[in-house]
Design a protein around this motif. Structure first.
Motif, short mmCIF file in Angstrom:
data_model
loop_
_atom_site.label_atom_id
_atom_site.label_comp_id
_atom_site.label_asym_id
_atom_site.label_seq_id
_atom_site.Cartn_x
_atom_site.Cartn_y
_atom_site.Cartn_z
N LEU A 166 0.82 -1.49 -0.15
CA LEU A 166 -0.14 0.00 0.07
C LEU A 166 0.86 1.25 0.03
O LEU A 166 0.49 2.39 -0.47
N THR A 167 2.11 1.38 0.35
CA THR A 167 2.87 2.51 0.52
C THR A 167 3.48 2.73 -0.96
O THR A 167 3.42 3.92 -1.30
N SER A 193 5.48 0.48 8.74
CA SER A 193 5.52 1.72 9.37
C SER A 193 5.32 2.63 8.08
O SER A 193 5.70 2.34 6.89
N VAL A 194 4.56 3.73 8.54
CA VAL A 194 4.48 5.05 7.77
C VAL A 194 5.32 6.09 8.37
O VAL A 194 5.19 6.32 9.48
N SER A 219 -2.05 4.13 10.68
CA SER A 219 -1.34 3.11 10.65
C SER A 219 -0.61 3.23 12.07
O SER A 219 -0.63 4.22 12.92
N TYR A 220 -0.51 1.94 12.44
CA TYR A 220 0.28 1.62 14.02
C TYR A 220 0.87 0.01 13.62
O TYR A 220 0.42 -0.71 12.98
N GLY A 238 8.95 6.06 12.13
CA GLY A 238 7.45 5.70 12.02
C GLY A 238 6.56 6.51 13.03
O GLY A 238 6.86 6.95 13.96
N ILE A 239 5.41 6.44 12.26
CA ILE A 239 4.13 7.28 13.16
C ILE A 239 3.14 6.21 13.30
O ILE A 239 2.79 5.15 12.53
N SER A 240 2.44 6.15 14.54
CA SER A 240 1.24 5.48 14.74
C SER A 240 0.49 6.39 15.59
O SER A 240 0.42 7.30 16.43
N ILE A 241 -0.89 5.98 15.12
CA ILE A 241 -2.12 6.57 15.75
C ILE A 241 -2.58 5.82 16.86
O ILE A 241 -2.67 4.32 16.62
#
Length: 342
Positions: A166-167, A193-194, A219-220, A238-241
């Motif tokens: 998907l990236t 990771s995004v 993303s997480y 990386g960023i996570s919600i």
């Protein structure tokens, strides 16, 4: 073989480059990859009989292919029986999140072997993913938009290798097709990771900031509070919600606020899965590591126990721990999209 002169050496190098598995001496000279044929219904893991919802989901399952031995190819065929069986099982665990609110379209695609792909560098992983896996996913999207979508807004959803792909979709495919991208409700890029660098390089993309923003990436990656060893799906920056509170801060969302977890296999269920309500998992963003930390589950029961994953990594439960929260969130984002556009 005896080599005479620089010109002959160049010829030999060219021949070697042509036969190196999955590669070449330069991306611009690689042999083109033919995609799988998505006009054939058997190349779809799931196609709805009729589109009963006003929105769709395109779902890319995680790695379901594992080589029996090193003599088997790194990338499987589209009709690999073990890969297809694994994908069907994972579909029940993950994609069913979206069933109440969207029509689910899920292509089979040629996958990289699980152990191999997680043992190599990010650069090498992306190089291999850019071959047959990406060709298949892009071709499936083309066929979906041209034959199934009929102008409906949609969600992209993936996990692990599916999210890795998907990236590419978000960075490349959507940049080429802005008219399709504008109908994207959200992209659930879970279990891979995004990163901040990725978003800086792709300024047409934005990360989610709340529960109902649209056109965003969600993303997480889920881990225990303390881990040891490697997490190969986790990238620097990386960023996570938080998948319970849908915030980016580090406030803990307690398990009592978890709407439901899809957990262990049980013989009493036709799917072999058990829905627990409230859910068993709490969630707290760790900004430094770029993950969601979960402290409320039985670590020994849920951590991955196979190389190359280290200890305390809940990669297999990224969807399951927060199953009903994801279900509610998808419905909220779909509603928000229609409220914005009507």
């Amino acid at each position: 073989m005896k080599i005479h002169g620089g010109k002959s050496i160049c010829v030999l190098l060219a021949v070697l480059c042509a036969v190196i598995l999955l590669g070449g001496c330069g991306g611009s000279h690689r042999e083109a990859v033919s995609p799988s044929d998505y006009s054939r219904s058997e190349n779809w893991l799931h196609l709805p009989e009729t589109a009963v919802h006003s929105a769709d989901v395109i779902y890319l399952y995680p790695t379901a292919y594992a080589r029996a031995n090193d003599s088997e190819p790194v990338i499987c065929s589209i009709d690999n029986a073990a890969m297809r069986a694994g994908a069907q099982k994972i579909f029940a665990q993950q994609a069913t999140v979206f069933e109440p609110s969207a029509n689910i379209y899920a292509p089979y695609y040629r996958q990289m072997d699980a152990a191999y792909v997680l043992s190599i560098s990010e650069e090498e992983r992306n190089r291999i993913a850019s071959r047959e896996p990406k060709a298949d996913v892009f071709a499936a999207l083309d066929y979906y938009f041209e034959n199934y979508n009929h102008g409906r807004p949609y969600i992209l959803a993936g996990h692990s290798q599916g999210s890795n792909l998907l990236t590419f979709v978000l960075a490349e495919y959507m940049k080429r097709h802005p008219e399709r991208y504008e109908r994207m409700i959200a992209a659930y890029v879970i279990g891979y990771s995004v990163t901040k660098d990725y978003l800086a390089q792709n300024t047409h993309l934005k990360f989610a900031a709340g529960a109902n923003d649209t056109g965003v990436i969600v993303s997480y990656n889920t881990e225990a509070p303390v881990v040891s060893g490697d997490n190969p799906v986790l990238l620097d920056g990386g960023i996570s919600i938080n998948p319970i509170s849908w915030t980016l801060d580090e406030t803990v969302a307690v398990a009592g606020n978890n709407l439901g977890s899809m957990t262990e296999e049980t013989p009493d269920s036709p799917t072999g899965l058990k829905l627990e309500n409230p859910g068993i998992a709490d969630a707290a963003v760790d900004k430094e590591r770029g993950v969601v930390k979960c402290a409320s589950v039985d670590r020994d029961k849920y951590e991955i126990k196979s190389v190359p994953f280290g200890s305390g990594i809940y990669h297999g439960w990224d969807y399951g721990f927060y199953y009903m929260n994801l279900r509610q969130n998808a419905a909220e984002r779909i509603e928000a999209f229609f409220n914005k556009t009507h």
